[in-house]
Design a protein around this motif. Sequence first.
Motif, PDB file in Angstrom:
ATOM      1  N   LEU A  12     -58.826  -3.350  81.294  1.00  0.00           N
ATOM      2  CA  LEU A  12     -58.762  -1.976  81.350  1.00  0.00           C
ATOM      3  C   LEU A  12     -58.239  -1.189  80.082  1.00  0.00           C
ATOM      4  N   GLN A  13     -57.047  -2.024  79.487  1.00  0.00           N
ATOM      5  CA  GLN A  13     -56.463  -1.537  78.197  1.00  0.00           C
ATOM      6  C   GLN A  13     -57.677  -1.434  77.133  1.00  0.00           C
ATOM      7  N   ALA A  14     -58.191  -2.642  77.158  1.00  0.00           N
ATOM      8  CA  ALA A  14     -59.363  -2.848  76.191  1.00  0.00           C
ATOM      9  C   ALA A  14     -60.418  -1.811  76.099  1.00  0.00           C
ATOM     10  N   ALA A  15     -60.866  -1.742  77.582  1.00  0.00           N
ATOM     11  CA  ALA A  15     -61.843  -0.712  77.796  1.00  0.00           C
ATOM     12  C   ALA A  15     -61.402   0.659  77.316  1.00  0.00           C
ATOM     13  N   LEU A  16     -60.198   1.102  77.745  1.00  0.00           N
ATOM     14  CA  LEU A  16     -59.874   2.528  77.321  1.00  0.00           C
ATOM     15  C   LEU A  16     -59.599   2.627  75.998  1.00  0.00           C
ATOM     16  N   ASP A  17     -59.180   1.594  75.158  1.00  0.00           N
ATOM     17  CA  ASP A  17     -58.970   1.702  73.756  1.00  0.00           C
ATOM     18  C   ASP A  17     -60.486   1.941  73.132  1.00  0.00           C
ATOM     19  N   GLN A  18     -61.464   1.178  73.495  1.00  0.00           N
ATOM     20  CA  GLN A  18     -62.885   1.464  73.151  1.00  0.00           C
ATOM     21  C   GLN A  18     -63.572   2.759  73.483  1.00  0.00           C
ATOM     22  N   LEU A  19     -63.248   3.254  74.674  1.00  0.00           N
ATOM     23  CA  LEU A  19     -63.594   4.805  75.007  1.00  0.00           C
ATOM     24  C   LEU A  19     -62.950   5.438  73.996  1.00  0.00           C
ATOM     25  N   HIS A  20     -61.563   5.668  73.783  1.00  0.00           N
ATOM     26  CA  HIS A  20     -60.829   6.529  72.701  1.00  0.00           C
ATOM     27  C   HIS A  20     -61.538   6.313  71.546  1.00  0.00           C
ATOM     28  N   ALA A  21     -61.732   5.334  71.039  1.00  0.00           N
ATOM     29  CA  ALA A  21     -62.469   5.192  69.643  1.00  0.00           C
ATOM     30  C   ALA A  21     -63.545   5.885  69.546  1.00  0.00           C
ATOM     31  N   ASP A  22     -64.440   5.503  70.680  1.00  0.00           N
ATOM     32  CA  ASP A  22     -65.835   6.265  70.844  1.00  0.00           C
ATOM     33  C   ASP A  22     -65.740   7.705  70.626  1.00  0.00           C
ATOM     34  N   VAL A  23     -64.821   8.331  71.412  1.00  0.00           N
ATOM     35  CA  VAL A  23     -64.410   9.729  71.539  1.00  0.00           C
ATOM     36  C   VAL A  23     -64.415  10.269  70.186  1.00  0.00           C
ATOM     37  N   TYR A  31     -58.814  14.336  76.943  1.00  0.00           N
ATOM     38  CA  TYR A  31     -57.446  15.232  77.527  1.00  0.00           C
ATOM     39  C   TYR A  31     -57.250  14.632  79.049  1.00  0.00           C
ATOM     40  N   TRP A  32     -56.727  13.479  78.955  1.00  0.00           N
ATOM     41  CA  TRP A  32     -56.589  12.966  80.326  1.00  0.00           C
ATOM     42  C   TRP A  32     -55.031  12.126  80.055  1.00  0.00           C
ATOM     43  N   VAL A  33     -54.217  11.998  81.003  1.00  0.00           N
ATOM     44  CA  VAL A  33     -52.782  11.246  80.797  1.00  0.00           C
ATOM     45  C   VAL A  33     -52.976  10.048  81.450  1.00  0.00           C
ATOM     46  N   VAL A  34     -53.048   8.898  80.737  1.00  0.00           N
ATOM     47  CA  VAL A  34     -53.200   7.369  81.340  1.00  0.00           C
ATOM     48  C   VAL A  34     -51.798   7.076  81.491  1.00  0.00           C
ATOM     49  N   ASP A  35     -50.730   7.462  80.922  1.00  0.00           N
ATOM     50  CA  ASP A  35     -49.267   7.266  81.328  1.00  0.00           C
ATOM     51  C   ASP A  35     -48.508   8.025  80.279  1.00  0.00           C
ATOM     52  N   LYS A  39     -48.048   7.768  72.910  1.00  0.00           N
ATOM     53  CA  LYS A  39     -49.436   7.648  72.486  1.00  0.00           C
ATOM     54  C   LYS A  39     -50.361   8.262  73.292  1.00  0.00           C
ATOM     55  N   ASN A  40     -50.355   8.248  74.905  1.00  0.00           N
ATOM     56  CA  ASN A  40     -51.034   8.844  75.677  1.00  0.00           C
ATOM     57  C   ASN A  40     -50.890  10.153  76.409  1.00  0.00           C
ATOM     58  N   ASP A  41     -49.603  10.732  76.148  1.00  0.00           N
ATOM     59  CA  ASP A  41     -49.242  12.112  76.936  1.00  0.00           C
ATOM     60  C   ASP A  41     -50.093  13.131  76.058  1.00  0.00           C
ATOM     61  N   GLU A  42     -51.398  13.494  76.617  1.00  0.00           N
ATOM     62  CA  GLU A  42     -52.189  14.312  76.160  1.00  0.00           C
ATOM     63  C   GLU A  42     -51.544  15.960  76.258  1.00  0.00           C
TER      64      GLU A  42
END
Length: 382
Positions: A12-23, A31-35, A39-42
Amino acid sequence: MSTATKLGGSNLQAALDQLHADVASHNMAPYWVVDRTVKNDEDSRIRDTRKAIPFSWTYKQDIEPLLYRSAELITTESSERRSLVLVNPGLAPKRAAVSTLYVAYRLNDPNEIMPPHRHSPNAIRLGLTGKQNFTGVEGENITFGPGDLVLTPHDTWHNHGNKGDENAINLSVLDLPLVETLCAIYFEHDYTEEEEGQKVRRIMQTARFPDNYSQTVYGSGGLKPRFVSHHRGTGAASPMYVYRWDMMREALERARNFDGDPYEALMIEYVDPTTGQAIFKTMTFFMQMLRPGERTMPMKQNASLTISPYEGKGYSIIGGKRIDWSPFDTVAAPGGEWCEHVNTSDKDPAILFVASDEPTLKALALYQKHGKTKTGEIVRLA
């Protein structure tokens, strides 16, 4: 079952990292809070990470020596200006003392006058040294000395200089960072006057008003002449272009035995004499007197301030940081920081020149001010 549930853990973390990189690669931001990690507090990341910090610039130790060094090297032939601009470390390299206010110190050699110019930011000058500071604004030639406040409103032609035989230093405050943020910045230097139907360039404005016009017309508080036009410049600022120090000092002295405000002590605002409102739509100015030994209670407002002590010595506590000050220093008090002032003398008053972007916040219905009581309770003041 969602994709996130299926992936789980490291996948899941790898997929999220790739999503953020592509964005990010498409010049967008998530703009979503994963935790709630930094780093992730949008909620935090959508805010500008550059913030003005409580800070001070010392006049005697730093500003004055640098101004005089510049006077030896920078002439009016090489530059129309000889100013030191204050840069808040939290905003660097942006030239701003706090987020909305630009502050500079200017030195003029004896008997030098610069050509006229105009610009979209509003500006004031406060005389610090020299009795023959000069500003010509919209045909009114103003000679001013220590403590006098001179306006150069938005879009008015004006020029600066020194008519005296001694060096003159003054303090400038502009709403330039705010105007720049609103994409409304411009400067013009091609001043002309009409002569026999032709536009002729001038290096000095022709005087259209008698000496001491502002004082003569507007210098009696509560009395408004009806026989003159009060529309000067663009009509978007006070028509009184100079506020004399002796009148302000006398007003403060008359109020010296009043109780004052526990959060602001004795504070007098410079206002438009025709409306009673702030002299500009974007910023306002005050002189603030702390009587001997006086200490204000902690106050927090979302207006950003610059504080330039004019008389006396003391210190301020801004955002938990103690900042000592002396005459002609400048202190940055960013909006949102708790602030209190202390006059360390048990004999003499301390007087502070304060600039604030309060009118802008009030115009947008965003202004707030809070104070702490003696028991530590937080109360809303505005």
